[in-house]
Design a protein around this motif. Sequence first.
Motif, PDB file in Angstrom:
ATOM      1  N   ALA A 199      61.432  30.588  46.802  1.00 29.43           N
ATOM      2  CA  ALA A 199      61.589  30.378  48.239  1.00 29.43           C
ATOM      3  C   ALA A 199      61.271  31.674  48.992  1.00 29.43           C
ATOM      4  CB  ALA A 199      63.021  29.929  48.535  1.00 29.43           C
ATOM      5  N   PRO A 200      61.039  31.605  50.308  1.00 31.19           N
ATOM      6  CA  PRO A 200      60.823  32.829  51.104  1.00 31.19           C
ATOM      7  C   PRO A 200      61.967  33.820  50.906  1.00 31.19           C
ATOM      8  CG  PRO A 200      60.246  30.913  52.407  1.00 31.19           C
ATOM      9  CD  PRO A 200      60.845  30.384  51.135  1.00 31.19           C
ATOM     10  N   GLY A 201      61.609  35.075  50.671  1.00 35.12           N
ATOM     11  CA  GLY A 201      62.591  36.118  50.400  1.00 35.12           C
ATOM     12  C   GLY A 201      62.812  36.354  48.922  1.00 35.12           C
ATOM     13  N   GLU A 202      62.430  35.391  48.061  1.00 36.24           N
ATOM     14  CA  GLU A 202      62.559  35.558  46.619  1.00 36.24           C
ATOM     15  C   GLU A 202      61.274  36.163  46.059  1.00 36.24           C
ATOM     16  OE1 GLU A 202      65.784  32.209  45.302  1.00 36.24           O
ATOM     17  OE2 GLU A 202      63.675  31.586  45.292  1.00 36.24           O
ATOM     18  N   TYR A 203      61.293  36.459  44.771  1.00 39.04           N
ATOM     19  CA  TYR A 203      60.163  37.135  44.120  1.00 39.04           C
ATOM     20  C   TYR A 203      59.507  36.187  43.118  1.00 39.04           C
ATOM     21  CZ  TYR A 203      62.335  41.191  46.201  1.00 39.04           C
ATOM     22  OH  TYR A 203      62.875  42.072  47.103  1.00 39.04           O
ATOM     23  N   ALA A 204      58.214  36.387  42.921  1.00 38.35           N
ATOM     24  CA  ALA A 204      57.477  35.491  42.034  1.00 38.35           C
ATOM     25  C   ALA A 204      56.426  36.266  41.258  1.00 38.35           C
ATOM     26  CB  ALA A 204      56.815  34.372  42.839  1.00 38.35           C
ATOM     27  N   LEU A 205      56.143  35.774  40.058  1.00 38.94           N
ATOM     28  CA  LEU A 205      54.999  36.240  39.287  1.00 38.94           C
ATOM     29  C   LEU A 205      53.840  35.312  39.628  1.00 38.94           C
ATOM     30  CD1 LEU A 205      53.866  38.108  36.996  1.00 38.94           C
ATOM     31  CD2 LEU A 205      54.359  36.215  35.457  1.00 38.94           C
ATOM     32  N   VAL A 206      52.851  35.842  40.331  1.00 37.25           N
ATOM     33  CA  VAL A 206      51.719  35.051  40.792  1.00 37.25           C
ATOM     34  C   VAL A 206      50.606  35.146  39.756  1.00 37.25           C
ATOM     35  CG1 VAL A 206      50.063  34.704  42.662  1.00 37.25           C
ATOM     36  CG2 VAL A 206      52.375  35.518  43.182  1.00 37.25           C
ATOM     37  N   ARG A 207      50.266  34.009  39.172  1.00 36.74           N
ATOM     38  CA  ARG A 207      49.239  33.960  38.118  1.00 36.74           C
ATOM     39  C   ARG A 207      47.955  33.386  38.719  1.00 36.74           C
ATOM     40  NH1 ARG A 207      52.864  31.998  32.948  1.00 36.74           N
ATOM     41  NH2 ARG A 207      50.820  31.849  31.966  1.00 36.74           N
ATOM     42  N   ILE A 208      46.858  34.121  38.540  1.00 39.12           N
ATOM     43  CA  ILE A 208      45.588  33.796  39.179  1.00 39.12           C
ATOM     44  C   ILE A 208      44.778  32.841  38.306  1.00 39.12           C
ATOM     45  CG2 ILE A 208      43.492  34.754  40.190  1.00 39.12           C
ATOM     46  CD1 ILE A 208      46.047  35.600  41.591  1.00 39.12           C
ATOM     47  N   LYS A 209      44.117  31.883  38.945  1.00 38.41           N
ATOM     48  CA  LYS A 209      43.251  30.955  38.218  1.00 38.41           C
ATOM     49  C   LYS A 209      42.061  31.707  37.606  1.00 38.41           C
ATOM     50  CE  LYS A 209      44.171  26.772  40.929  1.00 38.41           C
ATOM     51  NZ  LYS A 209      43.574  25.766  41.832  1.00 38.41           N
ATOM     52  N   LYS A 210      41.731  31.344  36.385  1.00 37.51           N
ATOM     53  CA  LYS A 210      40.599  32.006  35.726  1.00 37.51           C
ATOM     54  C   LYS A 210      39.292  31.753  36.466  1.00 37.51           C
ATOM     55  CE  LYS A 210      42.560  32.098  31.067  1.00 37.51           C
ATOM     56  NZ  LYS A 210      42.354  31.740  29.652  1.00 37.51           N
ATOM     57  N   GLU A 211      39.136  30.522  36.987  1.00 36.40           N
ATOM     58  CA  GLU A 211      37.875  30.202  37.661  1.00 36.40           C
ATOM     59  C   GLU A 211      37.715  30.952  38.979  1.00 36.40           C
ATOM     60  OE1 GLU A 211      40.698  26.585  38.110  1.00 36.40           O
ATOM     61  OE2 GLU A 211      40.170  28.083  36.597  1.00 36.40           O
ATOM     62  N   ALA A 212      38.807  31.561  39.468  1.00 32.09           N
ATOM     63  CA  ALA A 212      38.720  32.337  40.709  1.00 32.09           C
ATOM     64  C   ALA A 212      38.230  33.757  40.459  1.00 32.09           C
ATOM     65  CB  ALA A 212      40.085  32.383  41.398  1.00 32.09           C
ATOM     66  N   ILE A 213      38.054  34.104  39.194  1.00 29.97           N
ATOM     67  CA  ILE A 213      37.730  35.479  38.840  1.00 29.97           C
ATOM     68  C   ILE A 213      36.303  35.547  38.293  1.00 29.97           C
ATOM     69  CG2 ILE A 213      38.393  37.463  37.450  1.00 29.97           C
ATOM     70  CD1 ILE A 213      41.180  36.156  37.255  1.00 29.97           C
ATOM     71  N   PRO A 214      35.392  36.206  38.976  1.00 29.78           N
ATOM     72  CA  PRO A 214      34.028  36.349  38.461  1.00 29.78           C
ATOM     73  C   PRO A 214      34.021  37.128  37.150  1.00 29.78           C
ATOM     74  CG  PRO A 214      34.183  36.970  40.797  1.00 29.78           C
ATOM     75  CD  PRO A 214      35.574  36.832  40.284  1.00 29.78           C
ATOM     76  N   ASP A 215      33.196  36.656  36.208  1.00 35.12           N
ATOM     77  CA  ASP A 215      33.021  37.363  34.931  1.00 35.12           C
ATOM     78  C   ASP A 215      34.367  37.609  34.247  1.00 35.12           C
ATOM     79  OD1 ASP A 215      30.263  37.502  35.427  1.00 35.12           O
ATOM     80  OD2 ASP A 215      30.559  39.301  36.640  1.00 35.12           O
ATOM     81  N   PHE A 216      35.184  36.557  34.145  1.00 27.71           N
ATOM     82  CA  PHE A 216      36.510  36.689  33.522  1.00 27.71           C
ATOM     83  C   PHE A 216      36.338  37.109  32.060  1.00 27.71           C
ATOM     84  CE2 PHE A 216      40.342  35.321  31.452  1.00 27.71           C
ATOM     85  CZ  PHE A 216      41.327  35.575  32.391  1.00 27.71           C
ATOM     86  N   LYS A 217      36.949  38.240  31.678  1.00 26.19           N
ATOM     87  CA  LYS A 217      36.746  38.786  30.336  1.00 26.19           C
ATOM     88  C   LYS A 217      38.024  38.893  29.515  1.00 26.19           C
ATOM     89  CE  LYS A 217      32.733  41.494  31.786  1.00 26.19           C
ATOM     90  NZ  LYS A 217      32.136  42.843  31.904  1.00 26.19           N
ATOM     91  N   THR A 218      39.167  39.067  30.152  1.00 28.50           N
ATOM     92  CA  THR A 218      40.395  39.267  29.402  1.00 28.50           C
ATOM     93  C   THR A 218      40.794  38.017  28.629  1.00 28.50           C
ATOM     94  OG1 THR A 218      42.707  39.912  29.554  1.00 28.50           O
ATOM     95  CG2 THR A 218      41.845  38.593  31.344  1.00 28.50           C
ATOM     96  N   GLN A 219      41.502  38.187  27.492  1.00 27.46           N
ATOM     97  CA  GLN A 219      41.957  37.062  26.697  1.00 27.46           C
ATOM     98  C   GLN A 219      43.189  36.401  27.317  1.00 27.46           C
ATOM     99  OE1 GLN A 219      42.613  38.488  22.722  1.00 27.46           O
ATOM    100  NE2 GLN A 219      40.427  38.676  22.280  1.00 27.46           N
ATOM    101  N   GLY A 220      43.849  37.088  28.224  1.00 24.93           N
ATOM    102  CA  GLY A 220      45.060  36.550  28.824  1.00 24.93           C
ATOM    103  C   GLY A 220      44.817  36.037  30.231  1.00 24.93           C
ATOM    104  N   GLU A 221      45.743  36.351  31.130  1.00 24.15           N
ATOM    105  CA  GLU A 221      45.643  35.927  32.526  1.00 24.15           C
ATOM    106  C   GLU A 221      45.924  37.120  33.422  1.00 24.15           C
ATOM    107  OE1 GLU A 221      48.046  32.535  33.529  1.00 24.15           O
ATOM    108  OE2 GLU A 221      48.129  31.895  31.437  1.00 24.15           O
ATOM    109  N   TRP A 222      45.322  37.099  34.625  1.00 23.88           N
ATOM    110  CA  TRP A 222      45.613  38.121  35.614  1.00 23.88           C
ATOM    111  C   TRP A 222      46.790  37.658  36.458  1.00 23.88           C
ATOM    112  CZ3 TRP A 222      43.994  42.725  34.804  1.00 23.88           C
ATOM    113  CH2 TRP A 222      42.798  42.924  34.116  1.00 23.88           C
ATOM    114  N   ALA A 223      47.742  38.554  36.679  1.00 22.84           N
ATOM    115  CA  ALA A 223      48.946  38.196  37.423  1.00 22.84           C
ATOM    116  C   ALA A 223      49.527  39.434  38.091  1.00 22.84           C
ATOM    117  CB  ALA A 223      49.978  37.570  36.479  1.00 22.84           C
ATOM    118  N   PHE A 224      50.354  39.221  39.106  1.00 19.93           N
ATOM    119  CA  PHE A 224      51.055  40.318  39.762  1.00 19.93           C
ATOM    120  C   PHE A 224      52.375  39.776  40.302  1.00 19.93           C
ATOM    121  CE2 PHE A 224      48.644  38.258  43.063  1.00 19.93           C
ATOM    122  CZ  PHE A 224      49.467  38.285  44.176  1.00 19.93           C
TER     123      PHE A 224
END
Length: 273
Positions: A199-224
């Motif tokens: 919810a607003p004010g809480e914290y989240a781990l945002v995981r990015i779609k692979k198809e949104a990343i040009p030349d996706f190379k990592t074996q895992g996922e991009w997240a922040f």
Amino acid sequence: MSEDQPRPKTVFSIEEPPIELMIQRIDERLKVLGLTDRQASIRATGLPDAIREIRRFKRPGSKRMIQLAKALETTPDWLGGYVDHQRGKVWLESTESALPIYGVADLPRDIPVFAASVDETAPAFFKDIVEKEHSIEVKKRLYVMCFGYNFNDPIDFARRPPRLAKRDDCYGIIIHDDALYPRFEISDVLYVDPRRHAAPGEYALVRIKKEAIPDFKTQGEWAFIAQIDPDKSERLDQPWALRVFNPDLRFTLDRRTVAEAHRIIPWSELLSL
């Protein structure tokens, strides 16, 4: 005996238990805790080879024994084969009855923890998926806090808090950036709930779609990790409104680029307060 004659030296001899017994007991604890040699070695010493050296019949010193016993949640005397019993029950056989808890040592250590595999150039894609109205300086700060995670390969296991007694889908994440300082610090372990929406004010781990990343190379996922902006309404037809603290930046992210946003569980909730 004359006072002028030297006293004979007293020699103490301690019979060492066979190192094979130590290896056998290490294997017992690894099986109970669900750890590999490497995971337990890193937990004990920060290096991956502590147990491998013992398997090569190199007996560890007292300091190393204490480190290993702590990592394997037992006592040095039992691990070394000097006694046949462990002092007290230091683990639970099942998470089905994880409550009530009598001490931290009673909490099973079975929540998988994931860490980033840092790539200096790969996060540059982040500047292209942040909404266009943000300045170049803001985008530069944002994309350096995005890391690659392999969510199939935990580096360690964290203790299971009471609140997660019967959850088999939660996991832990290690902070690698100071973007949320002072709320979270580098190396903090956060517990993540993939079921609940942040919810607003809480914290989240945002995981990015692979198809949104040009030349996706990592074996895992991009997240922040970011805070859901508390001053913005959470509408599904609007971009993600997010915030970080160091420096204090508010930004939006196109929802089409987000695979999932998993909620960070507050400690008060984990401890059922």
